[in-house]
Design a protein around this motif. Sequence first.
Motif, PDB file in Angstrom:
ATOM      1  N   ASP A   7       0.852  -1.193   0.000  1.00  0.00           N
ATOM      2  CA  ASP A   7       0.000   0.000   0.000  1.00  0.00           C
ATOM      3  C   ASP A   7       0.898   1.256   0.000  1.00  0.00           C
ATOM      4  O   ASP A   7       2.097   1.169   0.302  1.00  0.00           O
ATOM      5  CB  ASP A   7      -0.861  -0.064   1.276  1.00  0.00           C
ATOM      6  N   ASP A   9      -0.473   5.012   0.898  1.00  0.00           N
ATOM      7  CA  ASP A   9      -0.822   6.005   1.924  1.00  0.00           C
ATOM      8  C   ASP A   9      -0.666   5.447   3.338  1.00  0.00           C
ATOM      9  O   ASP A   9      -1.215   4.399   3.673  1.00  0.00           O
ATOM     10  CB  ASP A   9      -2.261   6.497   1.727  1.00  0.00           C
ATOM     11  N   TRP A  33      -8.277   6.258  10.952  1.00  0.00           N
ATOM     12  CA  TRP A  33      -9.484   5.744  10.295  1.00  0.00           C
ATOM     13  C   TRP A  33     -10.740   6.232  10.998  1.00  0.00           C
ATOM     14  O   TRP A  33     -11.849   6.022  10.523  1.00  0.00           O
ATOM     15  CB  TRP A  33      -9.442   4.219  10.221  1.00  0.00           C
ATOM     16  N   ASP A 118      -1.856  -0.503   5.923  1.00  0.00           N
ATOM     17  CA  ASP A 118      -2.063   0.043   7.273  1.00  0.00           C
ATOM     18  C   ASP A 118      -3.518  -0.048   7.718  1.00  0.00           C
ATOM     19  O   ASP A 118      -3.811   0.118   8.899  1.00  0.00           O
ATOM     20  CB  ASP A 118      -1.627   1.515   7.337  1.00  0.00           C
TER      21      ASP A 118
HETATM   22 MG   LIG Z   1      -2.993   3.058   3.451  1.00  0.00          MG
END
Ligand SMILES: [Mg+2]
Length: 168
Positions: A7, A9, A33, A118
């Motif tokens: 990934d 970001d 998140w 993440d």
């Molecule tokens: Mg990410």
Amino acid sequence: MTRKVIDVDDVLANFYLAMCRKFNKPYISTDIWEVKWIGEVFDQVMNDEEFWENLPVLSPPESITFDFDFYLTAMPPQMQKARARWLQKNGYPDKPLIVSNEKTKFCLKNDIQVIIDDKPTTVKEAAQEGIIAFQFVPYYYPENRMYQGVKIIRHLDEVTQILKENEK
Ligand SMILES: [Mg+2]
């Protein structure tokens, strides 16, 4: 050789810091998140090529001590070219860049055995489908929010170390 995706970001790029800077918010330790303001202002960066092209580096290319097959990112698709430029100008390996919101599906379809991401729900879902899932945990993400069903890492080189251990 296991096929791997990584990934961008909040693994390679510090998206959270870029957002804090742009919207003048404190760079505090938080579950990114769950941050309300990020969702509220995300529209404002969706088409901002300069924003995506100038994200601060979180994990430098030197920290990727393993071979991998794809960058797998869930960013706005129209910013894909800006992301490709970011990867190139910061010295990351030349690999295909895939934009997808269905990462587990992509992995299953493309014979990918390892995912590094993440996002807790992403690694959790991938792990449930039998993919070796690494949750990269940025230092601004509180420890108590880590998802325990997956392998937790804070430096990408841990992928190399752990896979080596697994092979023994
Ligand atoms: Mg990410």
